[in-house]
Design a protein around this motif. Structure first.
Motif, PDB file in Angstrom:
ATOM      1  N   GLY A   1      22.547  18.398  18.465  1.00 14.46           N
ATOM      2  CA  GLY A   1      22.971  19.367  17.473  1.00 14.46           C
ATOM      3  C   GLY A   1      23.361  18.771  16.141  1.00 14.46           C
ATOM      4  N   THR A   2      23.273  17.446  16.017  1.00 10.91           N
ATOM      5  CA  THR A   2      23.582  16.791  14.750  1.00 10.91           C
ATOM      6  C   THR A   2      22.283  16.391  14.059  1.00 10.91           C
ATOM      7  N   ASP A   3      22.382  15.485  13.091  1.00 13.40           N
ATOM      8  CA  ASP A   3      21.199  14.972  12.392  1.00 13.40           C
ATOM      9  C   ASP A   3      20.698  13.675  13.017  1.00 13.40           C
ATOM     10  N   THR A   4      21.240  13.313  14.178  1.00  8.65           N
ATOM     11  CA  THR A   4      20.906  12.030  14.802  1.00  8.65           C
ATOM     12  C   THR A   4      20.306  12.236  16.184  1.00  8.65           C
ATOM     13  N   LEU A   5      19.198  11.559  16.445  1.00 11.87           N
ATOM     14  CA  LEU A   5      18.556  11.574  17.750  1.00 11.87           C
ATOM     15  C   LEU A   5      18.910  10.292  18.500  1.00 11.87           C
ATOM     16  N   ALA A   6      19.084  10.408  19.819  1.00 14.50           N
ATOM     17  CA  ALA A   6      19.347   9.236  20.658  1.00 14.50           C
ATOM     18  C   ALA A   6      18.102   8.917  21.463  1.00 14.50           C
ATOM     19  N   LEU A   7      17.663   7.669  21.402  1.00 10.44           N
ATOM     20  CA  LEU A   7      16.579   7.198  22.251  1.00 10.44           C
ATOM     21  C   LEU A   7      17.200   6.648  23.527  1.00 10.44           C
ATOM     22  N   ARG A   8      16.710   7.113  24.701  1.00 10.57           N
ATOM     23  CA  ARG A   8      17.339   6.763  25.974  1.00 10.57           C
ATOM     24  C   ARG A   8      16.317   6.236  26.970  1.00 10.57           C
ATOM     25  N   ASP A   9      16.810   5.387  27.871  1.00 12.36           N
ATOM     26  CA  ASP A   9      15.992   4.821  28.933  1.00 12.36           C
ATOM     27  C   ASP A   9      15.840   5.859  30.051  1.00 12.36           C
ATOM     28  N   PRO A  10      14.613   6.177  30.475  1.00  9.81           N
ATOM     29  CA  PRO A  10      14.432   7.198  31.507  1.00  9.81           C
ATOM     30  C   PRO A  10      14.884   6.791  32.899  1.00  9.81           C
ATOM     31  N   THR A  11      15.120   5.496  33.119  1.00 17.43           N
ATOM     32  CA  THR A  11      15.507   5.068  34.462  1.00 17.43           C
ATOM     33  C   THR A  11      16.981   5.297  34.746  1.00 17.43           C
ATOM     34  N   ASP A  12      17.840   5.100  33.747  1.00 17.58           N
ATOM     35  CA  ASP A  12      19.276   5.298  33.957  1.00 17.58           C
ATOM     36  C   ASP A  12      19.952   6.068  32.827  1.00 17.58           C
ATOM     37  N   PHE A  13      19.173   6.477  31.824  1.00 19.49           N
ATOM     38  CA  PHE A  13      19.625   7.325  30.715  1.00 19.49           C
ATOM     39  C   PHE A  13      20.555   6.600  29.735  1.00 19.49           C
ATOM     40  N   HIS A  14      20.639   5.275  29.789  1.00 22.95           N
ATOM     41  CA  HIS A  14      21.488   4.614  28.811  1.00 22.95           C
ATOM     42  C   HIS A  14      20.836   4.681  27.439  1.00 22.95           C
ATOM     43  N   ARG A  15      21.676   4.719  26.402  1.00 17.82           N
ATOM     44  CA  ARG A  15      21.172   4.852  25.035  1.00 17.82           C
ATOM     45  C   ARG A  15      20.605   3.546  24.540  1.00 17.82           C
ATOM     46  N   LEU A  16      19.396   3.599  24.015  1.00 14.17           N
ATOM     47  CA  LEU A  16      18.723   2.429  23.470  1.00 14.17           C
ATOM     48  C   LEU A  16      19.048   2.244  21.994  1.00 14.17           C
ATOM     49  N   GLU A  17      18.978   3.327  21.248  1.00  9.81           N
ATOM     50  CA  GLU A  17      19.303   3.288  19.822  1.00  9.81           C
ATOM     51  C   GLU A  17      19.458   4.703  19.299  1.00  9.81           C
ATOM     52  N   ARG A  18      19.922   4.794  18.064  1.00 15.36           N
ATOM     53  CA  ARG A  18      20.062   6.083  17.384  1.00 15.36           C
ATOM     54  C   ARG A  18      19.130   6.135  16.184  1.00 15.36           C
ATOM     55  N   VAL A  19      18.623   7.321  15.881  1.00 14.41           N
ATOM     56  CA  VAL A  19      17.749   7.518  14.727  1.00 14.41           C
ATOM     57  C   VAL A  19      18.282   8.698  13.926  1.00 14.41           C
ATOM     58  N   ARG A  20      18.624   8.456  12.673  1.00 17.55           N
ATOM     59  CA  ARG A  20      19.114   9.520  11.790  1.00 17.55           C
ATOM     60  C   ARG A  20      17.921  10.177  11.106  1.00 17.55           C
ATOM     61  N   VAL A  21      17.865  11.490  11.143  1.00 15.58           N
ATOM     62  CA  VAL A  21      16.712  12.241  10.632  1.00 15.58           C
ATOM     63  C   VAL A  21      17.004  12.741   9.222  1.00 15.58           C
ATOM     64  N   THR A  22      16.058  12.464   8.312  1.00 17.07           N
ATOM     65  CA  THR A  22      16.236  12.879   6.918  1.00 17.07           C
ATOM     66  C   THR A  22      14.963  13.524   6.382  1.00 17.07           C
ATOM     67  N   LEU A  23      15.164  14.439   5.443  1.00 13.60           N
ATOM     68  CA  LEU A  23      14.089  15.092   4.701  1.00 13.60           C
ATOM     69  C   LEU A  23      14.415  14.958   3.217  1.00 13.60           C
ATOM     70  N   TYR A  24      13.537  14.271   2.472  1.00 19.18           N
ATOM     71  CA  TYR A  24      13.775  13.990   1.052  1.00 19.18           C
ATOM     72  C   TYR A  24      15.133  13.327   0.835  1.00 19.18           C
ATOM     73  N   GLY A  25      15.507  12.444   1.760  1.00 16.45           N
ATOM     74  CA  GLY A  25      16.746  11.698   1.620  1.00 16.45           C
ATOM     75  C   GLY A  25      17.992  12.411   2.097  1.00 16.45           C
TER      76      GLY A  25
ATOM     77  N   SER B   1      10.383   6.115  14.493  1.00 14.95           N
ATOM     78  CA  SER B   1      10.720   4.758  14.064  1.00 14.95           C
ATOM     79  C   SER B   1      11.564   4.739  12.798  1.00 14.95           C
ATOM     80  N   THR B   2      11.459   5.785  11.988  1.00 13.20           N
ATOM     81  CA  THR B   2      12.186   5.831  10.716  1.00 13.20           C
ATOM     82  C   THR B   2      13.135   7.016  10.593  1.00 13.20           C
ATOM     83  N   GLY B   3      12.907   8.066  11.371  1.00 11.30           N
ATOM     84  CA  GLY B   3      13.674   9.297  11.234  1.00 11.30           C
ATOM     85  C   GLY B   3      13.215  10.188  10.093  1.00 11.30           C
ATOM     86  N   LEU B   4      12.150   9.783   9.411  1.00  7.36           N
ATOM     87  CA  LEU B   4      11.666  10.574   8.276  1.00  7.36           C
ATOM     88  C   LEU B   4      10.877  11.796   8.759  1.00  7.36           C
ATOM     89  N   VAL B   5      11.111  12.932   8.118  1.00  3.05           N
ATOM     90  CA  VAL B   5      10.364  14.148   8.402  1.00  3.05           C
ATOM     91  C   VAL B   5       9.054  14.122   7.630  1.00  3.05           C
TER      92      VAL B   5
END
Length: 224
Positions: free
Chosen positions: A109-133, A165-169
């Motif tokens: 529900g925020t502007d950030t997506l979490a990339l997660r491992d499907p085997t145990d669901f631990h978070r791999l990294e976060r990606v902030r999503v932006t449109l025109y900055g 990879s960048t979070g860019l729309v």
């Protein structure tokens, strides 16, 4: 046709079969839906204390469904609709899709997506999503297609195409023309539900308690 009582949270075609997850306390669960008629062929409920959210197939006959505020994801056996496991996570769960064999993408529900491992669901990294900055907030139901994340933006008729990879729309889908008359809709009866059909290349779109599910093609906007 689409079940007008379904509070749609997730929508996905798996090996030609349409699955849908629903929300609201006491009405959450997973269902198999007949694409031609909208009829629910079979279903399984979540615990009444859990508010179901989006889901995705793991590609091995199982699927993961999020819950809104319970901090738990449930693992379903799609053949039997038996609950075969759970994952724990912090914060809220909104949307989920499978980017590749090693990566799930989750929204909260925020502007950030979490990339997660499907085997145990631990978070791999976060990606902030932006449109025109600018940050794109309220990211909701997700669909991963050929390396692109398609995301509903809650309480809008917009769907974002996101580079993980960048979070860019890279594109914005305007779905406001799908339902012309929304006079009978409630405030929460908004666009939510994206499923990609790999056979046709088309997308299926619907909303919470919408009476219709649409098959659409995403067309580039005219230029010049």
């Amino acid at each position: 046709p689409h079940d007008p009582d379904a509070f749609t949270q997730g929508l996905e075609l798996v090996d030609g079969v349409l699955y849908e997850t629903t929300g609201r306390y006491g009405a959450s669960g997973i269902r198999e839906v007949d694409l031609a008629t909208g009829r629910v062929l079979r279903s399984a409920p979540l615990d009444d204390g859990w508010f179901g959210e989006g889901f995705t197939s793991l590609g091995d006959g199982r699927a993961v469904q999020l819950t809104w505020k319970s901090g738990r994801a449930v693992v379903w056996d799609l053949a039997t609709f038996d609950l075969v496991g759970t994952f724990a996570y912090g914060g809220q769960g909104w949307g989920l899709c499978r980017l590749d064999a090693e990566t799930l993408v989750m929204s909260d529900g925020t502007d950030t997506l979490a990339l997660r491992d499907p085997t145990d669901f631990h978070r791999l990294e976060r990606v902030r999503v932006t449109l025109y900055g600018e940050p794109v907030d309220r990211l909701n139901e997700l669909e991963c297609v050929d390396g692109t994340i398609w995301a509903n933006v809650w309480q809008t008729d917009r769907i974002m195409a996101i580079d993980p990879s960048t979070g860019l729309v890279g594109a914005v889908v305007d779905a406001s023309g799908l339902v012309a008359d929304r006079s009978g809709f409630g405030v929460d009866d908004v666009l939510n539900g994206i499923a990609h059909d790999p056979d046709s290349g088309n997308f299926l779109l619907t909303g919470k308690r919408w009476p219709v599910l649409f098959e659409v093609v995403f067309e580039p906007a005219p230029t010049g």
